[in-house]
Design a protein around this motif. Structure first.
Motif, PDB file in Angstrom:
ATOM      1  N   VAL A  86     -45.581  11.347  20.655  1.00 48.33           N
ATOM      2  CA  VAL A  86     -45.903  11.675  19.268  1.00 48.33           C
ATOM      3  C   VAL A  86     -47.075  12.647  19.284  1.00 48.33           C
ATOM      4  O   VAL A  86     -48.095  12.392  19.932  1.00 48.33           O
ATOM      5  N   ASP A  87     -46.943  13.764  18.587  1.00 50.59           N
ATOM      6  CA  ASP A  87     -47.996  14.776  18.536  1.00 50.59           C
ATOM      7  C   ASP A  87     -48.942  14.554  17.361  1.00 50.59           C
ATOM      8  O   ASP A  87     -48.503  14.261  16.242  1.00 50.59           O
ATOM      9  N   GLY A 103     -44.045   8.851  13.077  1.00 52.62           N
ATOM     10  CA  GLY A 103     -43.631   9.056  14.465  1.00 52.62           C
ATOM     11  C   GLY A 103     -43.961   7.872  15.342  1.00 52.62           C
ATOM     12  O   GLY A 103     -43.140   7.451  16.183  1.00 52.62           O
ATOM     13  N   THR A 134     -42.105  12.840  17.301  1.00 50.73           N
ATOM     14  CA  THR A 134     -42.973  13.432  16.292  1.00 50.73           C
ATOM     15  C   THR A 134     -42.207  13.715  15.007  1.00 50.73           C
ATOM     16  O   THR A 134     -41.141  14.334  15.037  1.00 50.73           O
TER      17      THR A 134
END
Length: 327
Positions: free
Chosen positions: A80-81, A100, A294
């Motif tokens: 996950v960004d 996310g 994400t």
């Protein structure tokens, strides 16, 4: 009147002219109009189908990121960004990051989660939401570890958010820290005097024009603003201490707003080890396959959000300019 007078109407019985030429002309005009109507109707139907197909293609392409990779039926590392400024209206908003994270933890094939951070900070409220959700998910899914991996920078609000991770990794050249709070603005009092501009501000509350940039700073309001900043700063420090625990090696400058390289951050206990996302997935989590969870807005969500917030942004610009920021 002479024989050559141009105003004389032509004879209906002139040589070469059909006796029903008026009707023939009307028939041809009616037929041409009907043909044009049919052509316009066909083009209208064509453009309707074309527009519908175009929207369908955009929708499929916009959703492709959300569909790709998440149907894997084997163990993997979930990614996950947290990328960019943290605010309610950005890609790095709490809603997007939390969406996310929840999807990543809910997958039965997720072995571990990597929160990849690259942000200068932002809203303390949004950062706090992310921090709280990380703690909740770690409690709900105790067998799934969550590791934060810092790329270029993880400063202020970004560090506030990731401090709840099981461990934090960074590159030796990453920028880490900036544990502090700021509130900035401008003052135009002298400029207005030089330009001969008069400020006319009417309020129905003693402090409704709080820190008005076109008026002198009132000592009482400056004191109140500083108290707000100090309180949020204490909340930030408590969150870092709670998340990092005994790993921290506190110094006099740790909570001053300074930042350090990844190398120095390891020595201070702000970071546990040096390592990249692929390193953590392969060597720490033990699942080299990485699946991106994400949340990314599709084109329709983005369009609706921008239309819905355009007027609100105009009306709240003055207020938001004074909201404390973790940058």
């Amino acid at each position: 009147m002479t024989d050559n007078d141009s105003s004389t109407p032509p004879s209906p019985n002139a040589p070469g002219r059909s006796p029903n030429w008026e009707r023939d002309l009307l028939d041809r005009l009616a037929f041409a109009a009907l043909t044009e109507q049919r052509r316009a109707r066909r083009w209208k139907i064509f453009f309707r189908f074309f527009f519908a197909a175009y929207l369908l293609v955009i929708l499929v392409l916009a959703q492709s990121d959300n569909w790709s990779g998440k149907s894997l039926t084997k163990r993997h590392t979930a990614l996950v960004d947290l990328d960019g400024e943290i605010s309610a209206s950005s890609q790095a908003s709490a809603d997007n990051v939390i969406s996310g994270l929840r999807a990543a933890f809910e997958s039965s094939y997720t072995v571990g989660v990597v929160l990849r951070a690259n942000s200068p900070g932002g809203s303390p409220v949004q950062s706090g939401y992310i921090n709280d959700e990380i703690k909740r998910l770690r409690t709900k899914y105790p067998k799934i570890p969550l590791y934060a991996v810092i790329e270029d920078v993880c400063a202020s609000g970004c560090y506030y958010a990731v401090a709840a991770a099981d461990k934090i990794y960074a590159d030796k050249a990453s920028i880490v820290g900036s544990i502090g709070v700021l509130m900035n603005g401008f003052g135009f009092v002298d400029t207005m005097k030089k330009l001969g501009v008069e400020r006319r501000l009417m309020t129905s509350g003693e402090h409704k024009g709080f820190l008005d940039p076109f008026g002198p700073v009132k000592p009482g309001e400056a004191k109140h603003a500083q108290e707000l900043l100090d309180q949020i700063h204490r909340q930030f420090i408590d969150t870092v201490r709670q998340g990092r625990g005994k790993s921290l090696k506190e110094t006099q400058d740790m909570y001053s707003g300074l930042f350090w390289t990844g190398d120095d951050a390891v020595k201070l206990g702000l970071v546990d080890e040096l390592g990249s996302t692929s390193y953590v997935a392969r060597e720490v989590i033990g699942a080299e396959e990485i699946v991106d969870y994400t949340y990314r807005e599709n084109v329709f969500d983005r369009f609706a959000r921008r239309i819905g917030t355009a007027m609100a942004q105009t009306m709240s610009a003055e207020i938001l300019g004074r909201v404390p920021s973790l940058k």
